[in-house]
Write a protein that holds these residues in place. Structure first.
Motif, PDB file in Angstrom:
ATOM      1  N   LEU A  45      54.796  61.294 -12.037  1.00 52.23           N
ATOM      2  CA  LEU A  45      54.015  60.101 -12.380  1.00 52.23           C
ATOM      3  C   LEU A  45      52.542  60.311 -12.056  1.00 52.23           C
ATOM      4  CD1 LEU A  45      53.741  57.054 -13.112  1.00 52.23           C
ATOM      5  CD2 LEU A  45      54.135  56.604 -10.689  1.00 52.23           C
ATOM      6  N   ILE A  46      52.272  60.852 -10.891  1.00 56.25           N
ATOM      7  CA  ILE A  46      50.884  61.079 -10.486  1.00 56.25           C
ATOM      8  C   ILE A  46      50.234  62.132 -11.390  1.00 56.25           C
ATOM      9  CG2 ILE A  46      49.397  61.855  -8.609  1.00 56.25           C
ATOM     10  CD1 ILE A  46      51.529  60.684  -6.688  1.00 56.25           C
ATOM     11  N   ALA A  47      50.990  63.177 -11.738  1.00 55.50           N
ATOM     12  CA  ALA A  47      50.448  64.214 -12.624  1.00 55.50           C
ATOM     13  C   ALA A  47      50.107  63.627 -13.989  1.00 55.50           C
ATOM     14  CB  ALA A  47      51.440  65.363 -12.770  1.00 55.50           C
ATOM     15  N   VAL A  48      50.989  62.787 -14.526  1.00 52.27           N
ATOM     16  CA  VAL A  48      50.727  62.167 -15.824  1.00 52.27           C
ATOM     17  C   VAL A  48      49.505  61.270 -15.757  1.00 52.27           C
ATOM     18  CG1 VAL A  48      51.658  60.451 -17.447  1.00 52.27           C
ATOM     19  CG2 VAL A  48      53.072  62.354 -16.702  1.00 52.27           C
ATOM     20  N   MET A  49      49.332  60.550 -14.660  1.00 51.85           N
ATOM     21  CA  MET A  49      48.169  59.675 -14.541  1.00 51.85           C
ATOM     22  C   MET A  49      46.870  60.478 -14.453  1.00 51.85           C
ATOM     23  SD  MET A  49      49.513  56.446 -12.384  1.00 51.85           S
ATOM     24  CE  MET A  49      48.108  55.481 -12.864  1.00 51.85           C
ATOM     25  N   PHE A  50      46.891  61.616 -13.743  1.00 51.35           N
ATOM     26  CA  PHE A  50      45.694  62.445 -13.696  1.00 51.35           C
ATOM     27  C   PHE A  50      45.398  63.061 -15.060  1.00 51.35           C
ATOM     28  CE2 PHE A  50      45.799  62.518  -8.990  1.00 51.35           C
ATOM     29  CZ  PHE A  50      44.452  62.323  -8.764  1.00 51.35           C
ATOM     30  N   PHE A  51      46.432  63.495 -15.782  1.00 46.42           N
ATOM     31  CA  PHE A  51      46.206  64.039 -17.117  1.00 46.42           C
ATOM     32  C   PHE A  51      45.690  62.954 -18.073  1.00 46.42           C
ATOM     33  CE2 PHE A  51      49.389  67.520 -16.070  1.00 46.42           C
ATOM     34  CZ  PHE A  51      48.404  68.480 -15.912  1.00 46.42           C
ATOM     35  N   ALA A  52      46.156  61.722 -17.892  1.00 46.32           N
ATOM     36  CA  ALA A  52      45.651  60.614 -18.700  1.00 46.32           C
ATOM     37  C   ALA A  52      44.180  60.343 -18.396  1.00 46.32           C
ATOM     38  CB  ALA A  52      46.484  59.358 -18.456  1.00 46.32           C
ATOM     39  N   LEU A  53      43.804  60.463 -17.124  1.00 47.13           N
ATOM     40  CA  LEU A  53      42.392  60.317 -16.775  1.00 47.13           C
ATOM     41  C   LEU A  53      41.550  61.398 -17.437  1.00 47.13           C
ATOM     42  CD1 LEU A  53      42.474  59.373 -12.991  1.00 47.13           C
ATOM     43  CD2 LEU A  53      41.651  57.983 -14.882  1.00 47.13           C
ATOM     44  N   ALA A  54      42.069  62.631 -17.461  1.00 47.61           N
ATOM     45  CA  ALA A  54      41.337  63.712 -18.116  1.00 47.61           C
ATOM     46  C   ALA A  54      41.169  63.420 -19.602  1.00 47.61           C
ATOM     47  CB  ALA A  54      42.064  65.039 -17.910  1.00 47.61           C
ATOM     48  N   GLY A  55      42.182  62.868 -20.227  1.00 52.49           N
ATOM     49  CA  GLY A  55      42.081  62.511 -21.635  1.00 52.49           C
ATOM     50  C   GLY A  55      41.180  61.315 -21.878  1.00 52.49           C
ATOM     51  N   GLY A  56      41.034  60.464 -20.892  1.00 49.45           N
ATOM     52  CA  GLY A  56      40.157  59.308 -21.036  1.00 49.45           C
ATOM     53  C   GLY A  56      38.689  59.674 -21.080  1.00 49.45           C
ATOM     54  N   PHE A  57      38.349  60.873 -20.639  1.00 48.85           N
ATOM     55  CA  PHE A  57      36.965  61.322 -20.652  1.00 48.85           C
ATOM     56  C   PHE A  57      36.583  62.025 -21.950  1.00 48.85           C
ATOM     57  CE2 PHE A  57      37.401  60.911 -16.034  1.00 48.85           C
ATOM     58  CZ  PHE A  57      36.212  60.289 -15.737  1.00 48.85           C
ATOM     59  N   THR A  58      37.461  62.066 -22.930  1.00 46.97           N
ATOM     60  CA  THR A  58      37.139  62.743 -24.183  1.00 46.97           C
ATOM     61  C   THR A  58      36.196  61.897 -25.023  1.00 46.97           C
ATOM     62  OG1 THR A  58      39.101  61.824 -25.229  1.00 46.97           O
ATOM     63  CG2 THR A  58      39.311  64.000 -24.225  1.00 46.97           C
ATOM     64  N   LYS A  59      35.644  62.505 -26.055  1.00 44.37           N
ATOM     65  CA  LYS A  59      34.610  61.849 -26.865  1.00 44.37           C
ATOM     66  C   LYS A  59      35.112  60.564 -27.504  1.00 44.37           C
ATOM     67  CE  LYS A  59      31.388  62.661 -30.592  1.00 44.37           C
ATOM     68  NZ  LYS A  59      30.879  63.626 -31.543  1.00 44.37           N
ATOM     69  N   ASN A  60      36.248  60.588 -28.121  1.00 48.34           N
ATOM     70  CA  ASN A  60      36.811  59.383 -28.740  1.00 48.34           C
ATOM     71  C   ASN A  60      38.025  58.912 -27.953  1.00 48.34           C
ATOM     72  OD1 ASN A  60      34.943  59.280 -30.886  1.00 48.34           O
ATOM     73  ND2 ASN A  60      36.060  60.920 -31.906  1.00 48.34           N
ATOM     74  N   GLY A  61      37.869  58.856 -26.663  1.00 46.13           N
ATOM     75  CA  GLY A  61      38.961  58.476 -25.773  1.00 46.13           C
ATOM     76  C   GLY A  61      39.407  57.042 -25.993  1.00 46.13           C
ATOM     77  N   PRO A  62      40.592  56.719 -25.507  1.00 49.03           N
ATOM     78  CA  PRO A  62      41.167  55.410 -25.782  1.00 49.03           C
ATOM     79  C   PRO A  62      40.641  54.270 -24.924  1.00 49.03           C
ATOM     80  CG  PRO A  62      42.667  56.706 -24.468  1.00 49.03           C
ATOM     81  CD  PRO A  62      41.493  57.591 -24.782  1.00 49.03           C
ATOM     82  N   TRP A  63      39.917  54.583 -23.849  1.00 48.94           N
ATOM     83  CA  TRP A  63      39.551  53.538 -22.896  1.00 48.94           C
ATOM     84  C   TRP A  63      38.057  53.373 -22.779  1.00 48.94           C
ATOM     85  CZ3 TRP A  63      42.847  56.668 -19.085  1.00 48.94           C
ATOM     86  CH2 TRP A  63      44.197  56.466 -19.360  1.00 48.94           C
ATOM     87  N   SER A  64      37.673  52.156 -22.416  1.00 46.11           N
ATOM     88  CA  SER A  64      36.273  51.893 -22.097  1.00 46.11           C
ATOM     89  C   SER A  64      36.011  52.341 -20.659  1.00 46.11           C
ATOM     90  CB  SER A  64      35.966  50.401 -22.256  1.00 46.11           C
ATOM     91  OG  SER A  64      36.700  49.657 -21.305  1.00 46.11           O
ATOM     92  N   TRP A  65      34.769  52.202 -20.234  1.00 44.85           N
ATOM     93  CA  TRP A  65      34.393  52.626 -18.887  1.00 44.85           C
ATOM     94  C   TRP A  65      35.142  51.826 -17.831  1.00 44.85           C
ATOM     95  CZ3 TRP A  65      31.887  50.053 -14.886  1.00 44.85           C
ATOM     96  CH2 TRP A  65      31.463  50.864 -13.825  1.00 44.85           C
ATOM     97  N   GLU A  66      35.286  50.527 -18.056  1.00 46.17           N
ATOM     98  CA  GLU A  66      35.962  49.679 -17.075  1.00 46.17           C
ATOM     99  C   GLU A  66      37.431  50.064 -16.919  1.00 46.17           C
ATOM    100  OE1 GLU A  66      34.204  48.406 -19.671  1.00 46.17           O
ATOM    101  OE2 GLU A  66      32.450  47.591 -18.650  1.00 46.17           O
ATOM    102  N   VAL A  67      38.079  50.386 -18.024  1.00 47.24           N
ATOM    103  CA  VAL A  67      39.487  50.776 -17.956  1.00 47.24           C
ATOM    104  C   VAL A  67      39.632  52.141 -17.281  1.00 47.24           C
ATOM    105  CG1 VAL A  67      41.549  51.240 -19.328  1.00 47.24           C
ATOM    106  CG2 VAL A  67      40.041  49.370 -19.961  1.00 47.24           C
ATOM    107  N   LEU A  68      38.700  53.043 -17.532  1.00 51.46           N
ATOM    108  CA  LEU A  68      38.717  54.336 -16.838  1.00 51.46           C
ATOM    109  C   LEU A  68      38.612  54.144 -15.328  1.00 51.46           C
ATOM    110  CD1 LEU A  68      36.538  56.801 -18.927  1.00 51.46           C
ATOM    111  CD2 LEU A  68      38.789  57.234 -18.019  1.00 51.46           C
ATOM    112  N   LEU A  69      37.716  53.270 -14.920  1.00 48.64           N
ATOM    113  CA  LEU A  69      37.563  53.001 -13.487  1.00 48.64           C
ATOM    114  C   LEU A  69      38.826  52.363 -12.914  1.00 48.64           C
ATOM    115  CD1 LEU A  69      35.323  53.396 -11.393  1.00 48.64           C
ATOM    116  CD2 LEU A  69      34.626  51.058 -11.822  1.00 48.64           C
ATOM    117  N   LEU A  70      39.411  51.424 -13.641  1.00 48.09           N
ATOM    118  CA  LEU A  70      40.650  50.790 -13.195  1.00 48.09           C
ATOM    119  C   LEU A  70      41.778  51.806 -13.076  1.00 48.09           C
ATOM    120  CD1 LEU A  70      42.290  48.123 -12.663  1.00 48.09           C
ATOM    121  CD2 LEU A  70      42.856  48.241 -15.088  1.00 48.09           C
ATOM    122  N   MET A  71      41.915  52.677 -14.057  1.00 51.96           N
ATOM    123  CA  MET A  71      42.970  53.692 -14.014  1.00 51.96           C
ATOM    124  C   MET A  71      42.759  54.667 -12.858  1.00 51.96           C
ATOM    125  SD  MET A  71      45.407  53.343 -16.141  1.00 51.96           S
ATOM    126  CE  MET A  71      46.104  54.967 -16.150  1.00 51.96           C
TER     127      MET A  71
END
Length: 121
Positions: A45-71
């Protein structure tokens, strides 16, 4: 073409490194017991969440800045609570919390917030 700020690249790399550290920790601290499935599930679970954070930093990522911070805070909270409950090794948990804090510091910079809000959708 828009240039990506350095702290965004570092945040993506730290998310990837956090996921890899978690998978390596899962292999290192494996114990053949009946409760091993629960512990390995927490590591995954923790590994998936860290990989999701890495994907959130991509150019057309799925999350806004606030959601990235929350995650990021949610990931840190899960790591801390699972380390306190004993599902994660305390040393691995400390390393993962440090990686999460470094991601928060990178997200706190003005350039990453501006870039994240401009590049979304």
């Amino acid at each position: 073409m828009e240039t990506v700020p350095g702290n965004v690249k570092i945040g993506s790399a730290l998310g990837f490194i956090g996921g890899v550290v978690c998978i390596i920790s899962m292999a290192l601290f494996f114990e053949a017991e009946e409760s091993a499935v629960l512990d390995m599930g927490v590591y995954m679970l923790i590994a998936v969440m860290f990989f999701a954070l890495a994907g959130g930093f991509t150019k057309n990522g799925p999350w806004s800045w606030e959601v990235l911070l929350l995650m990021t805070f949610l990931t840190i909270g899960i790591v801390v609570s699972s380390a306190v409950l004993g599902a994660v090794d305390p040393y691995a948990g400390a390393i993962l919390v440090l990686i999460g804090i470094l991601i928060v510091i990178g997200l706190s910079m003005r350039s990453s917030k501006t870039w994240a809000n401009r590049m979304r959708f």
